[in-house]
Design a protein around this motif. Structure first.
Motif, PDB file in Angstrom:
ATOM      1  N   TYR A 411       0.838  -1.210   0.000  1.00 11.78           N
ATOM      2  CA  TYR A 411       0.000   0.000   0.000  1.00 11.78           C
ATOM      3  C   TYR A 411       0.871   1.257   0.000  1.00 11.78           C
ATOM      4  CZ  TYR A 411      -4.351   2.566   1.154  1.00 11.78           C
ATOM      5  OH  TYR A 411      -5.448   3.389   1.136  1.00 11.78           O
ATOM      6  N   THR A 415       2.974   3.422  -4.281  1.00 11.19           N
ATOM      7  CA  THR A 415       2.324   4.675  -4.617  1.00 11.19           C
ATOM      8  C   THR A 415       3.334   5.794  -4.486  1.00 11.19           C
ATOM      9  OG1 THR A 415       0.357   6.056  -4.220  1.00 11.19           O
ATOM     10  CG2 THR A 415       1.541   5.227  -2.291  1.00 11.19           C
ATOM     11  N   PHE A 419       0.811  10.253   2.728  1.00 10.88           N
ATOM     12  CA  PHE A 419      -0.520  10.280   3.339  1.00 10.88           C
ATOM     13  C   PHE A 419      -0.483  11.241   4.529  1.00 10.88           C
ATOM     14  CE2 PHE A 419      -0.318   6.314   1.036  1.00 10.88           C
ATOM     15  CZ  PHE A 419      -1.538   6.299   0.377  1.00 10.88           C
ATOM     16  N   ALA A 507      -1.986  12.897  -0.194  1.00  5.56           N
ATOM     17  CA  ALA A 507      -3.315  12.303  -0.403  1.00  5.56           C
ATOM     18  C   ALA A 507      -4.415  13.054   0.325  1.00  5.56           C
ATOM     19  CB  ALA A 507      -3.301  10.846   0.053  1.00  5.56           C
ATOM     20  N   VAL A 511      -3.641   7.488   6.964  1.00  8.66           N
ATOM     21  CA  VAL A 511      -3.907   6.047   6.911  1.00  8.66           C
ATOM     22  C   VAL A 511      -4.112   5.484   8.320  1.00  8.66           C
ATOM     23  CG1 VAL A 511      -2.762   5.596   4.721  1.00  8.66           C
ATOM     24  CG2 VAL A 511      -1.411   5.616   6.832  1.00  8.66           C
ATOM     25  N   CYS A 560     -11.580   7.232  -0.610  1.00 13.74           N
ATOM     26  CA  CYS A 560     -10.151   6.983  -0.420  1.00 13.74           C
ATOM     27  C   CYS A 560      -9.614   6.317  -1.685  1.00 13.74           C
ATOM     28  CB  CYS A 560      -9.912   6.082   0.785  1.00 13.74           C
ATOM     29  SG  CYS A 560     -10.377   6.829   2.357  1.00 13.74           S
ATOM     30  N   THR A 561      -8.818   7.028  -2.428  1.00 18.34           N
ATOM     31  CA  THR A 561      -8.268   6.483  -3.662  1.00 18.34           C
ATOM     32  C   THR A 561      -6.794   6.144  -3.477  1.00 18.34           C
ATOM     33  OG1 THR A 561      -7.782   8.720  -4.490  1.00 18.34           O
ATOM     34  CG2 THR A 561      -9.891   7.732  -5.109  1.00 18.34           C
ATOM     35  N   TRP A 562      -6.387   5.086  -4.149  1.00 16.33           N
ATOM     36  CA  TRP A 562      -4.997   4.616  -4.126  1.00 16.33           C
ATOM     37  C   TRP A 562      -4.605   4.318  -5.563  1.00 16.33           C
ATOM     38  CZ3 TRP A 562      -2.673  -0.030  -5.540  1.00 16.33           C
ATOM     39  CH2 TRP A 562      -1.395  -0.258  -5.052  1.00 16.33           C
ATOM     40  N   ASN A 563      -3.699   5.140  -6.113  1.00 13.19           N
ATOM     41  CA  ASN A 563      -3.318   5.032  -7.528  1.00 13.19           C
ATOM     42  C   ASN A 563      -4.541   5.097  -8.447  1.00 13.19           C
ATOM     43  OD1 ASN A 563      -0.623   4.829  -6.862  1.00 13.19           O
ATOM     44  ND2 ASN A 563      -0.537   2.615  -7.060  1.00 13.19           N
ATOM     45  N   ARG A 567      -9.917   2.307  -2.593  1.00  6.49           N
ATOM     46  CA  ARG A 567      -9.415   1.247  -1.719  1.00  6.49           C
ATOM     47  C   ARG A 567      -9.757   1.569  -0.269  1.00  6.49           C
ATOM     48  NH1 ARG A 567      -5.213  -2.050  -3.807  1.00  6.49           N
ATOM     49  NH2 ARG A 567      -5.977  -2.745  -5.835  1.00  6.49           N
ATOM     50  N   CYS A 569      -9.360   2.820   3.425  1.00  7.12           N
ATOM     51  CA  CYS A 569      -8.620   4.018   3.815  1.00  7.12           C
ATOM     52  C   CYS A 569      -7.484   3.739   4.792  1.00  7.12           C
ATOM     53  CB  CYS A 569      -9.565   5.032   4.467  1.00  7.12           C
ATOM     54  SG  CYS A 569     -10.940   5.584   3.440  1.00  7.12           S
TER      55      CYS A 569
END
Length: 596
Positions: A411, A415, A419, A507, A511, A560-563, A567, A569
């Motif tokens: 995670y 990326t 965060f 971000a 997290v 919650c975005t990841w790349n 996804r 959070c």
């Protein structure tokens, strides 16, 4: 035999790929980016699914081929009862299906080889494609037999001889004629060895034994050579040229980059930070040096480590109550993380090997004071001494892991953002804490708020250490009981700082889960009665963040975005009472089951 071999090979490759997918090993470790190419987790998943699907279809075709040919062989070698409902046409169809499925299975297997190498990058795909296309072109398009004087009469004579030999055998059965024919053709005409046999006609003699008569009209023997299909050569050359251009020149879209390019796409399409704002007043020498260093760091691509690690920074007043839980989290992943402990009040007593000897020089920390930020910078400084530390996670003594180590590692490592919690709070405990003494470096419109529990990439960790201009402003003008305001530097310094120098590189969320729904001075704390498997699973599955502002009517939410993909959070959570340790340890393996 060929179908059995290919079916076995296909299913073994599927099992191997499944083992690689489920393992913690990264295929990128031994390879250079110029070979491996850019890797996005979504694209890697597509590659694995594509290859697995093709190999599985190849396996199914070969196993079905074995079934049809075996059934036909049994029927051919079995004396037929006149009342038997299965006739020659049915057996002919079984043979045709068997050889057709065999050919399809072979073609799928060949096509999967470049896809398998696609996992490792575009260069190997390019090389394998050239080899496979060349082989298949020569196997599938053969226009002469090499011995032009061979005629179908010879085949008929050989077939008749084989049939006579079968008829002279014992009365209980006969030899398998299709195998003899296939063996003869394979030895004299290799061109047909990889193609389906032509159609067969089956007839019944008085001896009640199955015999095959090869239908000569279904095989066209070419005494010369036919003109090769030039369009295939042109198409292959065009595809190869396209791949070379896509590999050498940077794609203009992120999707094309992740598929073809050898560069790090997260850097190519990462929005460049704005130019640093030049303050109206004259800067001191130290502030000027700081601005130059920060500007250069932002423009320089990060140096990759051969053994990237996550640095876990524990900010605690004393002993860590959840040390045993963290030890369970770390177990089996040695060499992929580092631990640093800043104990502000008393020297902690460690019980596990992951924490022993990991205490750093610590100073007293007062809640709400700049000393909290100083402790964070002290932890970052110690962790930055190890060049392999690429991600830096700040945790408290009441934090627990919500996901397994592999999930957390991927995670953070896969990326290109930090965060850092960052949002606009227009209420009295947000913008209401701003002091005009921060002008002109920090304007009110740039003032931000957020949780202090960050996960920084190495580039941002270095920038935090290099800053002196903005740090000084928050040190003197953001503190409790100043001009009737209660400003807390740990909640405002980093969100404001990175919002000004690199807003696209963060971000805007943390997290680490914290429950501020009660809107008090401190977040909600969780007791043993709160700890259930359902509660923990709910925390791990949250995929929308919530920011509670000091304006009771205003709540900020978002995905919650990841790349670019939505996804969960949170990787960690707080605040938990020490008494919850037993329940959390018992449930740990059950709620940390996700994978990136």
């Amino acid at each position: 035999m060929g179908s059995i071999l290919m079916a076995t090979t296909s299913i073994m490759l599927c099992a191997g790929l499944a083992a690689v997918i489920s393992s913690t090993y990264s295929v990128k470790k031994p390879l250079n980016n110029s070979v491996f190419g850019a890797h996005d987790e979504f694209m890697v998943a597509i590659k694995y699914v594509t290859v697995l699907s093709v190999f599985l279809f190849s396996f199914l075709c070969h196993t079905s081929s074995i079934r049809f040919i075996s059934q036909a062989s049994i029927l051919i070698n079995t004396p037929q009862d006149p009342a038997f409902v299965v006739g020659p046409d049915y057996v002919s169809k079984l043979l045709e299906k068997g050889y057709l499925l065999n050919t399809v299975g072979y073609r799928l297997f060949y096509a999967a080889l470049p896809l398998l190498l696609w996992i490792f990058g575009p260069v190997l795909v390019f090389m394998c494609s050239i080899v496979v296309v060349t082989l298949l072109y020569n196997l599938d398009f053969v226009f002469g037999f090499g011995r032009k004087n061979k005629t179908m009469q010879e085949i008929a004579i050989a077939t008749a001889g084989a049939g006579a030999g079968a008829g002279s055998g014992s009365g209980s059965g006969s030899l398998c004629i299709p195998q003899l024919i296939h063996s003869f053709i394979s030895s004299h005409y290799p061109a047909f060895s990889t193609n389906p046999l032509p159609k067969f006609k089956i007839r019944m003699k008085a001896t009640h034994v199955w015999h095959l008569q090869l239908n000569v009209k279904d095989i066209i023997v070419m005494s010369g050579s036919r003109k090769r299909p030039v369009w295939i050569i042109l198409l292959v050359n065009f595809v190869i040229l396209f791949l070379i251009v896509a590999y050498v020149y940077s794609p203009t879209t992120s999707a094309a980059c992740f598929i073809f390019s050898s560069k790090d796409c997260t850097l190519i399409f990462h929005k460049q930070p704005p130019a640093l704002k030049v303050p109206a007043r004259e800067l001191t020498d130290g502030e000027t040096i700081s601005q130059v260093v920060i500007s250069e760091i932002l423009r320089t691509p990060p140096v990759e480590s051969n053994n990237p690690k996550i640095a876990f920074l524990f900010l605690t007043p004393g002993t860590l109550p959840f040390e045993a839980l963290w030890a369970k989290f770390f177990q089996g992943h040695e060499g992929r993380f580092s631990v640093y402990v800043h104990a502000s009040r008393e020297k902690p007593v460690h019980k596990t090997r992951y924490f022993k000897g990991r205490d750093i020089h610590s100073e007293s920390v007062v809640w709400g004071q700049i000393s909290m930020v100083d402790a964070e910078r002290r932890l970052l400084a110690q962790a930055l001494l190890d060049p392999d530390n690429q991600q830096f996670v700040l945790l408290s003594e009441s934090c627990i892991p919500l996901q397994n180590f592999d999930y957390v590692y991927n995670y953070l490592m896969l990326t290109n953002v930090s965060f850092i919690d960052c949002f606009v709070d227009l209420g009295p405990h947000g913008s209401g804490r701003y002091s005009e003494h921060m002008m002109p470096e920090v304007e009110k419109k740039d003032f931000r708020k957020g949780s202090q529990w960050f996960a920084l990439k190495r580039q941002h960790a270095i920038i935090t250490m290099a800053d002196s201009l903005y740090y000084t402003k928050f040190k003197y003008y953001c503190k409790p009981n100043m001009e009737g305001r209660n400003c807390y530097a740990d909640e405002h310094y980093l969100p404001t700082f990175f919002n000004m120098i690199d807003p696209g590189g963060i971000a805007n969320r943390s997290v680490t889960y914290v429950d501020w729904s009660e809107r008090r001075w401190h977040p909600k704390s969780f007791k043993p009665v709160d700890i259930t498997l359902e509660f923990l699973k709910n925390l791990t599955s949250i995929d929308d963040f919530i920011h509670f502002t000091s304006d009771s009517k205003r709540v900020l939410t978002g995905p919650c975005t990841w790349n670019g993909i939505k996804r969960p959070c949170y990787l960690f959570a707080r605040k938990f009472y020490p008494e919850t340790l037993e329940k959390l340890t018992l449930l740990f393996s059950n709620y940390t089951t996700l994978s990136v």
